[in-house]
Scaffold this motif. Structure first.
Motif, short mmCIF file in Angstrom:
data_model
loop_
_atom_site.label_atom_id
_atom_site.label_comp_id
_atom_site.label_asym_id
_atom_site.label_seq_id
_atom_site.Cartn_x
_atom_site.Cartn_y
_atom_site.Cartn_z
N SER A 1 101.55 33.03 64.75
CA SER A 1 100.85 31.75 64.85
C SER A 1 101.87 30.62 64.89
CB SER A 1 99.90 31.56 63.66
OG SER A 1 98.87 32.52 63.68
N VAL A 2 101.72 29.74 65.86
CA VAL A 2 102.65 28.62 66.02
C VAL A 2 101.84 27.35 66.29
CG1 VAL A 2 104.66 27.73 67.25
CG2 VAL A 2 104.30 30.20 67.10
N PRO A 3 101.98 26.31 65.46
CA PRO A 3 101.28 25.06 65.72
C PRO A 3 101.77 24.40 67.01
CG PRO A 3 102.03 25.16 63.44
CD PRO A 3 102.70 26.28 64.17
N VAL A 4 100.86 23.73 67.71
CA VAL A 4 101.23 23.00 68.92
C VAL A 4 102.37 22.03 68.60
CG1 VAL A 4 100.41 21.29 70.59
CG2 VAL A 4 98.98 23.24 70.00
N HIS A 5 103.35 21.98 69.49
CA HIS A 5 104.57 21.16 69.39
C HIS A 5 105.63 21.79 68.50
CE1 HIS A 5 102.25 18.35 71.59
NE2 HIS A 5 101.63 17.77 70.58
N ASP A 6 105.33 22.89 67.82
CA ASP A 6 106.33 23.58 67.01
C ASP A 6 106.92 24.75 67.79
OD1 ASP A 6 105.99 21.88 64.93
OD2 ASP A 6 105.30 23.38 63.49
N SER A 7 108.01 25.30 67.25
CA SER A 7 108.68 26.42 67.88
C SER A 7 108.93 27.53 66.88
CB SER A 7 110.02 25.98 68.49
OG SER A 7 109.83 25.02 69.50
N ALA A 8 109.12 28.74 67.40
CA ALA A 8 109.48 29.89 66.58
C ALA A 8 110.39 30.79 67.40
CB ALA A 8 108.23 30.65 66.14
N ASP A 9 111.28 31.49 66.73
CA ASP A 9 112.25 32.33 67.42
C ASP A 9 111.84 33.80 67.36
OD1 ASP A 9 113.93 30.21 68.10
OD2 ASP A 9 114.90 30.26 66.14
N LEU A 10 111.90 34.45 68.51
CA LEU A 10 111.68 35.88 68.60
C LEU A 10 112.99 36.57 68.95
CD1 LEU A 10 108.35 36.13 70.68
CD2 LEU A 10 108.62 36.30 68.20
N ALA A 11 113.11 37.82 68.55
CA ALA A 11 114.30 38.60 68.88
C ALA A 11 113.88 40.02 69.20
CB ALA A 11 115.30 38.58 67.73
N LEU A 12 114.58 40.64 70.14
CA LEU A 12 114.38 42.05 70.46
C LEU A 12 115.44 42.84 69.72
CD1 LEU A 12 112.51 43.79 72.26
CD2 LEU A 12 114.29 43.71 74.01
N LEU A 13 115.00 43.76 68.86
CA LEU A 13 115.92 44.46 67.98
C LEU A 13 116.06 45.93 68.36
CD1 LEU A 13 114.66 43.04 64.55
CD2 LEU A 13 116.44 42.10 66.04
N THR A 14 117.24 46.46 68.10
CA THR A 14 117.44 47.90 68.24
C THR A 14 116.83 48.60 67.04
OG1 THR A 14 119.54 47.89 67.03
CG2 THR A 14 119.64 47.45 69.40
N ASP A 15 116.79 49.92 67.08
CA ASP A 15 116.27 50.69 65.94
C ASP A 15 117.07 50.42 64.68
OD1 ASP A 15 114.34 51.77 67.54
OD2 ASP A 15 115.42 53.65 67.93
N GLU A 16 118.31 50.01 64.86
CA GLU A 16 119.17 49.72 63.70
C GLU A 16 119.00 48.29 63.21
OE1 GLU A 16 120.40 51.14 66.57
OE2 GLU A 16 120.16 53.15 65.69
#
Length: 255
Positions: A4-19
């Motif tokens: 969930s992200v409020p309008v005008h806000d940001s959040a960071d995603l990352a793609l992770l390895t199994d480790e």
């Protein structure tokens, strides 16, 4: 997963390895009008809605559903939080410009009638006869008001300054709101004659509507503050109140 992200806000995603190590990925959003995603995985909410963001690397991918929130309705502990998003998800109101909801704004009579009409499925009015000079055919609420009239949910004002008019722009009072809902329900007689509210008299046009609403858990009056123990006759319904009333009504009578 859902983020969930409020309008005008940001959040960071990352793609992770199994480790658990982050890897450089390519990012895409299904709907950039709802939320965009940068090359580094930063998601920025643009408008209320849902989209899916996907990160891809080495021929593999992972997705995250993004639920954007109105920027002024972000606290789940607020009593009206689930009711606002019930209304949004069911197409009853999308707030203003799909960005903010304005929970503390007064709800106008035309907004209330539009909410009711949408909750009923936006039925096409059977009549094109418009009894109100303050309701133009070009208005977003035109069909809603005509539907309300033909279903005897609203009669407009019969006396006073606004006699013969619907009352466009006027706040919908708490007793008007309950009367509209009660009429939508078919004017059921309340099962109780016990009136808990000293500001609601048996001679009032809204007496049965308020008792019916109270016994069905739709409107409970004020529990604290200046109007503690009262229904709040004459007070304007705020938008947060209105969606709460509608949500409770739908939960009770439309499921």
């Amino acid at each position: 997963d859902t983020l969930s992200v409020p309008v005008h806000d940001s959040a960071d995603l990352a793609l992770l390895t199994d480790e658990g190590a982050a890897v450089k990925a390519g990012w895409t959003s299904v709907d950039d009008s709802v939320a965009t995603v940068g090359e580094n995985g930063t998601v920025t909410a643009m408008h209320y809605g849902k989209t899916t963001v996907t990160g891809s690397a080495f021929g593999l991918s992972a997705s995250c559903e993004i639920q954007t929130l109105f920027y002024d309705v972000t606290d789940p502990s607020k009593y009206y939080f689930p009711h606002v998003y019930w209304a949004a998800e069911n197409g009853i109101t999308k707030g203003y410009q799909l960005e903010y909801f304005a929970p503390e704004n007064e709800c106008t009579r035309e907004e209330m009638m539009t909410f009711l009409w949408r909750m009923a499925g936006q039925p096409e009015p059977k009549t094109t006869s418009n009894p109100f000079p303050d309701v133009p055919q070009s208005a977003y609420y035109y069909k809603a008001v005509l539907w309300g009239v033909e279903n005897k949910i609203t009669n407009g004002y019969s006396t006073g300054e606004y006699a013969g008019k619907f009352g466009v722009g006027l706040p919908c009072t708490r007793e008007q709101a309950m009367t509209f809902l009660w009429r939508l329900a078919g004017k059921p007689n309340p099962k109780t004659t016990k009136n808990p509210f000293p500001d609601v008299k048996s001679s009032d046009y809204f007496y049965k509507a308020v008792l019916w609403a109270n016994e069905n858990g739709i409107a409970k009056g004020y529990s604290s503050g200046e109007y503690a123990g009262k229904y709040g006759v004459g007070l304007a319904c705020l938008r947060e109140h209105m969606v709460t009333f509608l949500s409770r009504y739908a939960s009770k009578f439309m499921n």
